[in-house]
Scaffold this motif. Structure first.
Motif, PDB file in Angstrom:
ATOM      1  N   SER A 171      76.550  49.613 123.954  1.00 42.12           N
ATOM      2  CA  SER A 171      76.708  50.047 125.333  1.00 42.12           C
ATOM      3  C   SER A 171      75.811  51.256 125.552  1.00 42.12           C
ATOM      4  O   SER A 171      75.420  51.938 124.604  1.00 42.12           O
ATOM      5  CB  SER A 171      78.169  50.406 125.633  1.00 42.12           C
ATOM      6  N   ALA A 172      75.470  51.506 126.807  1.00 39.31           N
ATOM      7  CA  ALA A 172      74.595  52.628 127.137  1.00 39.31           C
ATOM      8  C   ALA A 172      75.105  53.311 128.397  1.00 39.31           C
ATOM      9  O   ALA A 172      75.748  52.677 129.246  1.00 39.31           O
ATOM     10  CB  ALA A 172      73.157  52.150 127.341  1.00 39.31           C
ATOM     11  N   LEU A 232      67.387  48.322 130.622  1.00 38.36           N
ATOM     12  CA  LEU A 232      68.458  48.130 129.652  1.00 38.36           C
ATOM     13  C   LEU A 232      69.109  46.751 129.836  1.00 38.36           C
ATOM     14  O   LEU A 232      69.392  46.047 128.861  1.00 38.36           O
ATOM     15  CB  LEU A 232      69.501  49.233 129.784  1.00 38.36           C
ATOM     16  N   THR A 277      76.525  48.700 130.513  1.00 42.10           N
ATOM     17  CA  THR A 277      75.833  49.906 130.949  1.00 42.10           C
ATOM     18  C   THR A 277      76.702  50.655 131.945  1.00 42.10           C
ATOM     19  O   THR A 277      77.138  50.097 132.957  1.00 42.10           O
ATOM     20  CB  THR A 277      74.476  49.577 131.596  1.00 42.10           C
ATOM     21  N   VAL A 282      71.345  44.899 126.733  1.00 41.91           N
ATOM     22  CA  VAL A 282      72.445  45.815 126.418  1.00 41.91           C
ATOM     23  C   VAL A 282      73.731  45.274 127.026  1.00 41.91           C
ATOM     24  O   VAL A 282      73.775  44.902 128.207  1.00 41.91           O
ATOM     25  CB  VAL A 282      72.143  47.234 126.941  1.00 41.91           C
TER      26      VAL A 282
END
Length: 242
Positions: A190-191, A207, A215, A212
């Motif tokens: 996760s970001a 992303l 987010t 990813v």
């Protein structure tokens, strides 16, 4: 399904640990990690302080064994107890084998219960190999053991050590950029993007395109006519409703 368990270490702390645990003599060395933990349901530990055990304080230092005084664990307990922090006992495997040995298992069985006698609902142990890779595990008071799924180091570069990728004590090669392997790894991460305007909205899109899994976008501002030109995918309708 329980959330993954992550142990996170700052780059400078990790570099200090590598230097201490591998002084060049080929013998095991030890340190204690005092870790804060994130709120539930996330299961994430962040190393707040690393306490090196002096080499000359160890009563035994061999290529495959180490014995060190319990006073250092007592000091860690004093540091961690009031805030309910987590203690992780770390030692080196100079031979590069990223597996817990039967000696490690026996040591944990003797030492970890003593930490639980003082406080806490989970503590753990970890090993490090000369390349800086770390494998960790956590125990509950009944000595039920769980692997730490991911150890991550955030320094000049970000390093990931996935427990389930270890095969016969060896880590796999890192995935090459923009390959299926990179996409698969991003799918486990996760970001967070702090600020989602002219730069952040582009980062967020990239992303997502790179795969990813999740987010989180953080920005207190609203879309308005004056910023609509620099926020990807914003529309006049977004500006009208703020």
């Amino acid at each position: 399904m329980k959330p993954h368990i992550t142990l996170a270490i700052g780059g400078s702390t990790h570099a200090d640990l590598v230097r201490h645990l591998f002084p060049g003599d080929g013998l095991e060395a030890a340190a204690i990690l005092v870790c804060a933990r994130s709120p539930e349901p996330r299961r994430r530990l962040l190393v707040r302080k690393a306490i090196p055990v002096p080499h000359d304080a160890c009563t035994v230092r061999m290529i495959d064994a180490i014995v060190w005084p319990g006073t250092f664990i007592e000091d860690a307990i004093d540091m961690a107890e009031n805030e309910g922090l987590v203690i992780v006992l770390l030692h080196s495997h100079p031979g590069g084998w990223l597996e817990f040995s039967h000696v490690d298992d026996e040591s944990d069985a003797r030492v970890i219960p003593g930490i639980f006698e003082a406080f806490g609902d989970f503590h753990g142990s970890a090993i490090m190999t000369p390349d800086g890779a770390i494998r960790a595990r956590l125990y509950s008071p009944d000595m039920f053991c769980e692997s730490v799924d991911l150890v991550t180091v955030a320094g000049d570069e970000i390093r990931y050590f996935w427990s389930d990728g270890i095969n016969h004590g060896m880590l796999p090669e890192r995935p090459i950029a923009f390959t299926r392997g990179m996409t698969a790894e991003f799918g486990r991460l996760s970001a967070a993007v702090i600020g989602v305007s002219g730069t952040g909205s582009i980062v967020a899109e990239l992303l997502a395109r790179m795969g990813v899994a999740d987010t989180l976008l953080v920005d207190p501002d609203r879309i308005e006519w004056k910023n609509i030109n620099r926020i990807l995918y914003s529309t006049t309708a977004d500006a009208e409703c703020g």
